[in-house]
Motif scaffolding. Structure first.
Motif, PDB file in Angstrom:
ATOM      1  N   ALA A   1      38.513  37.598  32.550  1.00 45.94           N
ATOM      2  CA  ALA A   1      39.428  37.855  33.661  1.00 45.94           C
ATOM      3  C   ALA A   1      39.112  36.789  34.695  1.00 45.94           C
ATOM      4  O   ALA A   1      37.948  36.455  34.891  1.00 45.94           O
ATOM      5  N   GLY A   2      40.148  36.257  35.353  1.00 50.37           N
ATOM      6  CA  GLY A   2      39.905  35.186  36.324  1.00 50.37           C
ATOM      7  C   GLY A   2      40.456  33.875  35.784  1.00 50.37           C
ATOM      8  O   GLY A   2      40.862  33.795  34.624  1.00 50.37           O
ATOM      9  N   GLY A   3      40.469  32.870  36.649  1.00 49.43           N
ATOM     10  CA  GLY A   3      41.031  31.570  36.261  1.00 49.43           C
ATOM     11  C   GLY A   3      41.974  31.076  37.340  1.00 49.43           C
ATOM     12  O   GLY A   3      41.870  31.491  38.511  1.00 49.43           O
TER      13      GLY A   3
ATOM     14  N   SER B   1      37.632  49.244  30.549  1.00 46.27           N
ATOM     15  CA  SER B   1      36.780  48.109  30.933  1.00 46.27           C
ATOM     16  C   SER B   1      37.638  46.944  31.438  1.00 46.27           C
ATOM     17  O   SER B   1      37.240  46.210  32.331  1.00 46.27           O
ATOM     18  N   ALA B   2      38.831  46.792  30.862  1.00 46.68           N
ATOM     19  CA  ALA B   2      39.717  45.693  31.284  1.00 46.68           C
ATOM     20  C   ALA B   2      40.276  45.967  32.673  1.00 46.68           C
ATOM     21  O   ALA B   2      40.238  45.102  33.552  1.00 46.68           O
ATOM     22  N   PHE B   3      40.785  47.185  32.879  1.00 45.27           N
ATOM     23  CA  PHE B   3      41.390  47.467  34.180  1.00 45.27           C
ATOM     24  C   PHE B   3      40.336  47.539  35.293  1.00 45.27           C
ATOM     25  O   PHE B   3      40.613  47.179  36.430  1.00 45.27           O
ATOM     26  N   ALA B   4      39.115  47.985  34.946  1.00 43.11           N
ATOM     27  CA  ALA B   4      38.072  48.115  35.969  1.00 43.11           C
ATOM     28  C   ALA B   4      37.119  46.909  35.943  1.00 43.11           C
ATOM     29  O   ALA B   4      36.042  46.957  36.552  1.00 43.11           O
ATOM     30  N   ALA B   5      37.505  45.816  35.252  1.00 39.39           N
ATOM     31  CA  ALA B   5      36.580  44.686  35.039  1.00 39.39           C
ATOM     32  C   ALA B   5      36.005  44.152  36.350  1.00 39.39           C
ATOM     33  O   ALA B   5      34.792  43.947  36.466  1.00 39.39           O
ATOM     34  N   ARG B   6      36.868  43.958  37.326  1.00 42.18           N
ATOM     35  CA  ARG B   6      36.398  43.373  38.582  1.00 42.18           C
ATOM     36  C   ARG B   6      35.556  44.370  39.402  1.00 42.18           C
ATOM     37  O   ARG B   6      34.503  44.009  39.935  1.00 42.18           O
ATOM     38  N   ALA B   7      36.009  45.621  39.429  1.00 39.98           N
ATOM     39  CA  ALA B   7      35.282  46.652  40.187  1.00 39.98           C
ATOM     40  C   ALA B   7      33.879  46.828  39.592  1.00 39.98           C
ATOM     41  O   ALA B   7      32.884  46.907  40.323  1.00 39.98           O
ATOM     42  N   LEU B   8      33.792  46.843  38.270  1.00 39.46           N
ATOM     43  CA  LEU B   8      32.494  47.024  37.620  1.00 39.46           C
ATOM     44  C   LEU B   8      31.584  45.815  37.858  1.00 39.46           C
ATOM     45  O   LEU B   8      30.379  45.960  38.056  1.00 39.46           O
ATOM     46  N   TYR B   9      32.180  44.625  37.829  1.00 41.40           N
ATOM     47  CA  TYR B   9      31.404  43.404  38.080  1.00 41.40           C
ATOM     48  C   TYR B   9      30.759  43.485  39.467  1.00 41.40           C
ATOM     49  O   TYR B   9      29.568  43.192  39.643  1.00 41.40           O
TER      50      TYR B   9
ATOM     51  N   GLN C   1      37.371  33.929  40.487  1.00 39.69           N
ATOM     52  CA  GLN C   1      36.081  33.926  39.780  1.00 39.69           C
ATOM     53  C   GLN C   1      36.164  34.574  38.390  1.00 39.69           C
ATOM     54  O   GLN C   1      36.597  35.723  38.259  1.00 39.69           O
ATOM     55  N   PRO C   2      35.770  33.846  37.343  1.00 40.91           N
ATOM     56  CA  PRO C   2      35.830  34.421  36.001  1.00 40.91           C
ATOM     57  C   PRO C   2      34.775  35.517  35.801  1.00 40.91           C
ATOM     58  O   PRO C   2      33.624  35.337  36.165  1.00 40.91           O
ATOM     59  N   VAL C   3      35.211  36.631  35.262  1.00 39.83           N
ATOM     60  CA  VAL C   3      34.282  37.727  34.897  1.00 39.83           C
ATOM     61  C   VAL C   3      34.724  38.250  33.529  1.00 39.83           C
ATOM     62  O   VAL C   3      35.887  38.139  33.172  1.00 39.83           O
ATOM     63  N   PRO C   4      33.789  38.815  32.747  1.00 42.21           N
ATOM     64  CA  PRO C   4      34.193  39.290  31.425  1.00 42.21           C
ATOM     65  C   PRO C   4      35.114  40.509  31.472  1.00 42.21           C
ATOM     66  O   PRO C   4      35.068  41.283  32.429  1.00 42.21           O
TER      67      PRO C   4
END
Ligand code: FAD
Length: 374
Positions: free
Chosen positions: A318-320, A236-244, A181-184
Motif C-alpha cells: 500500500a502506498g506509492g 489486513s488490507a483495509f486496516a493496513a495503514r492503521a495497523l502500521y 509511504q509504502p507499507v505492506p
C-alpha cells in the motif's frame, strides 16, 4: 525512428509489459522500448496465485469492482469503464488463452499454470515488435524540454511501471511527485496468546472480524500462529495503514457466528441454533455456562494481535505515487508532461482475488493507449 516518436517503459512486470503491448497495438509505427533491471520479465506473474496466476476476478460491474481496492477505488472507477475484467478475459481469449472462474470468483488460466500467461504476454510483445532490454540498470533519467534521456536513450514518452521498488518512487519524486509511504498489505495476524493455536486448519465459512473502525465478513482460517483466511486478509488490507501506525499491536474482535447483534447470539445460544466446527465449539462453549456471558464472548471475542505473517499466496504494497497527481483518463502525470504511471508504483492496492493484476492490466492499458497515440 526519432526519439520524438518513442516510448520507454521502465519495469517488465504485468503493468509494464501490458502497457508496452498496448502502445504498439494502437500505433505499430511507434517505437516502444521496455527496460527491465533483472534477467527475467514477469517474475511476479510466475510466482503469483501459488504458480497458477490469479489473472483477474469475475466481477464485471465497475461500481462493485472498485469496492475491492482499499486504496485507489475512487480513481479506478473511470479506468474500469475503459478496461475491466471482461476486457482482460477477451484480450487473453483473443490470444488463445482461456480463463476459468473458481467458486469464489477468482479467475485462472485453464492450464492452471502462470507460465501460460507469461508465454502469451511475451509472444504478443515479440510479435508486435516491443524492444526488450533485460539486465538494464538505469543510471540516470533527465528531462530536457519535452525529451527524456534515460542513459544513452531518448524518448518523448516515459512510462514508470516499477512496482513497489524504491527506485521508481525516487524517480517519481524527482519529477515532483509525492510518495505516500509504502507499507505492506495482505497479511495474516499473529496472536501468540490465543488459546486456539492448537486448532490449526479449522475453517469457518462466515465470521465478522473487527479492528478499530474496520470490519470484514467472510471465511476465517485458524492457524498455529493466529488467524488467516479471506476475512483476515481483507481486513489486513483495509486496516493496513492503521495497523502500521500501531506497530501491528492491536485488538482483533471475532464475531464467531456473524450475528447482527448480541441479542441474536443470545437467542442462538439458548436455542442451540448455531453451527461451529465441533472442536472449536467445545472450546468456546467451555468458557461459561451463563448464556449471557457466552453470547457476549461469541459476539465480540477479543484477541491481541502482536505482529503479522506475510501471506505467501499474494502480497502487495500500500502506498506509492499520490493519486491526485495523476490523470486517470490517460495515466499521465499532472506535474510532468510525457511521464506516465502504471501498476503497483501508484498508491493503489486491491484485496486478494486477482484485483491487483486487474489494476496492472487496466492502468497499463490506459498508459499504453495514451502514449501510443501521441
Ligand atoms: C507472491 C505473490 C503472489 C501474487 N499473486 C497475485 C495473484 O495471483 N493475483 C493478483 O492479482 N496479484 C497477485 N500478486 C500481486 C501482483 O503480483 C502485483 O500487484 C503485480 O505484479 C504488480 O505489477 P507491476 O507490473 O506494477 O509491478 P511488478 O510486478 O513488481 O513489476 C515491476 C518490475 O519493474 C522492475 N524494476 C524495478 N525497478 C527497476 C529499475 N530501476 N529499472 C528497470 N526495471 C525495474 C522489477 O524488476 C519488476 O520486474 C502477488 C504478489 C506476490 C508477491
Amino acid at each position: 525512428m526519432t526519439s520524438l516518436n518513442r516510448t520507454i517503459v521502465v519495469g517488465g512486470g504485468a503493468a509494464g509489459v501490458f502497457a508496452a503491448i498496448t502502445s504498439k497495438e494502437v500505433n505499430p509505427e511507434r517505437e516502444v522500448i521496455l527496460l527491465e533491471k533483472s534477467n527475467q520479465l514477469l517474475s511476479k506473474v510466475r510466482i503469483s496465485g501459488g504458480g497458477r496466476c490469479n489473472v483477474t476476478h469475475a466481477c464485471f460491474e465497475p461500481k462493485e469492482l472498485i469496492q475491492n481496492y482499499p486504496r485507489g477505488s475512487k480513481e479506478l472507477l473511470g479506468p474500469f469503464y475503459h478496461f475491466q475484467p471482461l476486457d482482460t478475459i477477451a484480450w487473453f481469449k483473443k490470444q488463445g488463452v482461456e480463463l476459468k472462474t473458481e467458486a469464489d470468483g477468482r479467475m485462472f488460466p485453464l492450464t492452471n499454470s502462470s507460465q501460460t500467461i507469461i508465454d502469451c504476454l511475451l509472444n504478443v510483445a515479440g510479435k508486435k515488435g516491443v524492444i526488450i532490454h533485460k539486465m538494464h540498470r538505469i543510471e540516470s533519467v533527465k528531462k530536457e524540454q519535452e525529451l527524456f534521456s534515460i542513459d544513452s536513450l531518448a524518448a518523448n514518452r516515459l512510462i514508470l511501471a516499477t512496482g513497489s521498488s524504491t527506485w521508481g518512487h525516487e524517480m517519481a519524486a524527482s519529477f515532483g511527485h509525492t510518495i505516500i509511504q509504502p507499507v505492506p498489505s495482505l497479511f495474516t495476524f499473529n496472536v501468540p496468546t490465543s488459546p486456539l493455536l492448537d486448532l490449526p486448519g479449522i475453517t469457518l465459512e462466515k465470521v465478522i472480524l473487527t479492528i478499530d473502525n474496520y470490519s470484514q465478513k467472510g471465511p476465517l482460517l485458524l492457524t498455529h500462529w493466529g488467524f488467516s483466511g479471506p476475512a483476515a486478509l481483507k481486513l489486513s488490507a483495509f486496516a493496513a495503514r492503521a495497523l502500521y501506525k500501531k506497530n501491528y499491536q492491536d485488538t482483533l474482535y471475532i464475531n464467531w457466528i456473524a450475528a447482527k447483534n448480541e441479542e441474536e447470539v443470545f437467542q442462538a445460544v439458548i436455542n442451540k441454533r448455531f453451527e461451529l466446527p465441533a472442536k472449536l465449539a467445545a472450546r468456546l462453549l467451555s468458557f461459561s455456562k451463563d448464556p449471557r456471558i457466552l453470547a457476549k464472548k461469541l459476539y465480540r471475542d477479543p484477541y491481541n494481535i502482536e505482529g503479522t505473517t506475510l501471506n505467501k499466496q499474494e502480497f502487495v504494497t500500500a502506498g506509492g505515487v499520490c493519486l491526485k497527481e495523476v490523470d486517470f483518463k490517460t495515466m499521465q502525470s499532472r506535474l510532468c508532461p510525457g511521464l506516465y504511471f502504471a501498476g503497483e508504483i501508484l498508491d493503489i492496492d486491491g484485496i486478494t482475488g486477482g484485483f491487483n493484476f486487474q489494476n496492472a492490466w487496466t492502468t497499463g492499458f490506459l498508459a499504453g493507449k495514451s502514449t501510443g497515440f501521441t
